[in-house]
Design an enzyme around this catalytic site. Structure first.
Site, PDB file in Angstrom:
ATOM      1  N   SER A   1       1.700 -10.146   9.877  1.00  0.00           N
ATOM      2  CA  SER A   1       1.275  -8.934   9.260  1.00  0.00           C
ATOM      3  C   SER A   1      -0.450  -9.098   9.623  1.00  0.00           C
ATOM      4  O   SER A   1      -1.284 -10.164   9.249  1.00  0.00           O
ATOM      5  CB  SER A   1       1.420  -8.979   7.871  1.00  0.00           C
ATOM      6  OG  SER A   1       0.378  -8.081   7.168  1.00  0.00           O
TER       7      SER A   1
ATOM      8  N   HIS B   1       5.527  -5.278   8.510  1.00  0.00           N
ATOM      9  CA  HIS B   1       5.616  -6.673   8.989  1.00  0.00           C
ATOM     10  C   HIS B   1       5.862  -7.823   7.828  1.00  0.00           C
ATOM     11  O   HIS B   1       5.150  -8.277   7.283  1.00  0.00           O
ATOM     12  CB  HIS B   1       4.269  -7.015   9.837  1.00  0.00           C
ATOM     13  CG  HIS B   1       4.255  -6.556  11.255  1.00  0.00           C
ATOM     14  ND1 HIS B   1       3.286  -5.879  11.588  1.00  0.00           N
ATOM     15  CD2 HIS B   1       5.208  -6.494  11.869  1.00  0.00           C
ATOM     16  CE1 HIS B   1       3.549  -5.367  12.849  1.00  0.00           C
ATOM     17  NE2 HIS B   1       4.553  -5.712  13.080  1.00  0.00           N
TER      18      HIS B   1
ATOM     19  N   CYS C   1       0.742  -1.178   0.001  1.00  0.00           N
ATOM     20  CA  CYS C   1       0.149  -0.001   0.234  1.00  0.00           C
ATOM     21  C   CYS C   1       0.792   1.117   0.041  1.00  0.00           C
ATOM     22  O   CYS C   1       2.174   1.211   0.049  1.00  0.00           O
ATOM     23  CB  CYS C   1      -0.957  -0.145   1.228  1.00  0.00           C
ATOM     24  SG  CYS C   1       0.174   0.079   2.813  1.00  0.00           S
TER      25      CYS C   1
ATOM     26  N   CYS D   1      -8.410   2.032   6.894  1.00  0.00           N
ATOM     27  CA  CYS D   1      -7.739   2.857   5.846  1.00  0.00           C
ATOM     28  C   CYS D   1      -8.209   2.357   4.483  1.00  0.00           C
ATOM     29  O   CYS D   1      -8.634   1.422   4.322  1.00  0.00           O
ATOM     30  CB  CYS D   1      -6.052   2.730   5.946  1.00  0.00           C
ATOM     31  SG  CYS D   1      -5.459   1.209   5.316  1.00  0.00           S
TER      32      CYS D   1
ATOM     33  N   GLU E   1       0.721  -0.842  16.072  1.00  0.00           N
ATOM     34  CA  GLU E   1      -0.123   0.423  15.793  1.00  0.00           C
ATOM     35  C   GLU E   1      -1.257   0.720  16.723  1.00  0.00           C
ATOM     36  O   GLU E   1      -1.362   1.909  17.216  1.00  0.00           O
ATOM     37  CB  GLU E   1      -0.937  -0.107  14.229  1.00  0.00           C
ATOM     38  CG  GLU E   1      -2.087   1.194  14.025  1.00  0.00           C
ATOM     39  CD  GLU E   1      -3.246   0.774  12.980  1.00  0.00           C
ATOM     40  OE1 GLU E   1      -2.774  -0.194  12.267  1.00  0.00           O
ATOM     41  OE2 GLU E   1      -4.054   1.235  13.202  1.00  0.00           O
TER      42      GLU E   1
ATOM     43  N   CYS F   1       2.665   5.895   8.973  1.00  0.00           N
ATOM     44  CA  CYS F   1       1.825   5.926   7.680  1.00  0.00           C
ATOM     45  C   CYS F   1       0.879   7.126   8.193  1.00  0.00           C
ATOM     46  O   CYS F   1       0.413   7.290   9.249  1.00  0.00           O
ATOM     47  CB  CYS F   1       1.139   4.794   7.620  1.00  0.00           C
ATOM     48  SG  CYS F   1      -0.238   4.865   6.543  1.00  0.00           S
TER      49      CYS F   1
ATOM     50  N   HIS G   1      -1.045  -5.159  19.074  1.00  0.00           N
ATOM     51  CA  HIS G   1      -0.564  -4.724  18.004  1.00  0.00           C
ATOM     52  C   HIS G   1       0.073  -3.587  18.104  1.00  0.00           C
ATOM     53  O   HIS G   1      -0.514  -2.583  18.560  1.00  0.00           O
ATOM     54  CB  HIS G   1      -1.644  -4.592  16.717  1.00  0.00           C
ATOM     55  CG  HIS G   1      -1.101  -4.586  15.382  1.00  0.00           C
ATOM     56  ND1 HIS G   1      -0.738  -3.253  15.067  1.00  0.00           N
ATOM     57  CD2 HIS G   1      -0.778  -5.365  14.448  1.00  0.00           C
ATOM     58  CE1 HIS G   1      -0.125  -3.656  13.615  1.00  0.00           C
ATOM     59  NE2 HIS G   1      -0.062  -4.818  13.312  1.00  0.00           N
TER      60      HIS G   1
ATOM     61  N   HIS H   1       3.590   1.488  11.419  1.00  0.00           N
ATOM     62  CA  HIS H   1       2.448   1.611  12.372  1.00  0.00           C
ATOM     63  C   HIS H   1       2.686   2.619  13.357  1.00  0.00           C
ATOM     64  O   HIS H   1       1.763   2.543  14.344  1.00  0.00           O
ATOM     65  CB  HIS H   1       2.207   0.233  12.690  1.00  0.00           C
ATOM     66  CG  HIS H   1       3.190  -0.746  12.868  1.00  0.00           C
ATOM     67  ND1 HIS H   1       3.873  -1.689  11.863  1.00  0.00           N
ATOM     68  CD2 HIS H   1       4.309  -0.698  13.728  1.00  0.00           C
ATOM     69  CE1 HIS H   1       4.813  -2.279  12.034  1.00  0.00           C
ATOM     70  NE2 HIS H   1       5.279  -1.921  13.445  1.00  0.00           N
TER      71      HIS H   1
ATOM     72  N   ASN I   1      -3.138  -7.103   8.439  1.00  0.00           N
ATOM     73  CA  ASN I   1      -3.916  -7.080   7.356  1.00  0.00           C
ATOM     74  C   ASN I   1      -3.880  -8.254   6.526  1.00  0.00           C
ATOM     75  O   ASN I   1      -4.862  -8.623   5.865  1.00  0.00           O
ATOM     76  CB  ASN I   1      -3.563  -5.840   6.676  1.00  0.00           C
ATOM     77  CG  ASN I   1      -2.473  -5.852   5.892  1.00  0.00           C
ATOM     78  OD1 ASN I   1      -2.361  -6.370   4.638  1.00  0.00           O
ATOM     79  ND2 ASN I   1      -1.207  -5.543   6.219  1.00  0.00           N
TER      80      ASN I   1
END
Ligand code: F3S
Length: 300
Positions: A229, A50, A22, A201, A133, A103, A131, A81, A231
């Site tokens: 990861s 990650h 991304c 996002c 983030e 980000c 996590h 993150h 996501n």
């Protein structure tokens, strides 16, 4: 030992229309590469993204991921993150130069959490509390802020009058909506004002939508990306609701038995998965799908 014979028929291999890196991940890698080029070497607070392949590539440029802020001196880059403001302030106090590769979408969630807390809202984040983030956003979210994936587990000393709800950037919109409605059912007895900020996002939403579209017309889905990861795991979870799905880190993880009886294979990848990893998985699939016969370990 009996070796099970696996017959693989010809199959099409199709990639999701949106997959892989991304813009936040590309940007973070670029920021860190530029800093490494300028400084020769630097540390990052945990992995920049990650994905081990990305981390290894950066290491070759002199970029070393460290686990704890206390271990660093000189220059340190924040990962994509982000990090809690208390950690960043501690680094700066010790004279450490901070390069910010957070980000912008994560930064937006941090800002939303900070504004809610400043306006007197108690903040609940829909996300994995462990996590990085989420730990970072929690740092901006004021006292008694909490993060969880289970609305039933949310508790306060006293339920607040003002409640703010955010999401980890990589969660799924449908699950967030369910979480919000479950939390509302508990909060509205006391709350006079509830604000929900959708901090999932755009890149996550697009990748999830594209993966689901592809999964619906595939009989096997492979999701490429690291098991660390969030996501990528989320993509695998979503795809598995509509098709047989396996997560792989690279072509070495593909098992021939998965392809037995399959005619349409779909491929997607997490936001931190490099193009090379996706390309290698697709190439291996194309090679296997043209082959007939083999054993269950993938040998032919
Ligand atoms: Fe940023 Fe979303 Fe990528 S939060 S790092 S654009 S998955």
């Amino acid at each position: 030992m009996t070796i099970k014979k696996v017959t693989v028929q010809k199959a099409t291999v199709e990639k999701a229309r949106e997959l892989g890196f991304c813009f936040g991940v590309r940007r973070a890698i670029q920021v860190v590469e530029e800093a490494a080029g300028r400084l020769g070497a630097l540390n990052t607070l945990g992995p920049v993204v990650h994905n081990q392949r990305v981390v290894d590539k950066l290491e070759a440029l002199g970029v070393k991921a460290v686990g704890e802020a206390g271990e660093v001196s000189g220059v340190v880059a924040l990962p994509s993150h982000g990090a809690p403001p208390q950690v960043v302030a501690g680094l700066k106090q010790r004279g450490v130069e901070v390069v910010d590769a957070t980000c912008p979408m994560v930064r937006r969630a941090q800002k939303a959490a900070h504004e809610l807390a400043a306006a007197g809202f108690k903040v609940v984040i829909f996300g994995d509390a462990q996590h990085p983030e989420v730990r970072g956003v929690l740092g901006w979210a004021g006292e008694e802020a909490t993060a969880t994936l289970d609305a039933a587990s949310v508790s306060f000393r006293r339920w607040p009058k003002k409640l703010g709800i955010l999401s980890q950037s990589t969660q799924n919109a449908e699950s967030f909506a369910t979480f919000v409605s479950q939390l509302l059912a508990r909060a509205l007895e006391k709350a006079t004002e509830v604000r929900v900020v959708n901090t999932i996002c755009h890149a996550t939403r697009e990748r999830q939508q594209a993966a689901l579209e592809l999964a619906r017309r595939s009989d096997l889905m492979l999701v490429v990306g690291s098991f660390t990861s969030a996501n990528t795991r989320q993509l695998a979870r979503l795809c598995s609701q509509v098709a047989e799905t396996h997560q792989v880190e690279g072509p070495q993880d593909i098992e021939l038995s998965w392809l037995e009886g399959k005619s349409r294979v779909g491929v997607t990848a997490g936001a931190s998965t490099p193009d090379e990893a996706v390309g290698e998985v697709v190439a291996r699939l194309e090679e296997l799908c043209g082959a007939a016969g083999g054993d269950a370990s993938g040998r032919r």
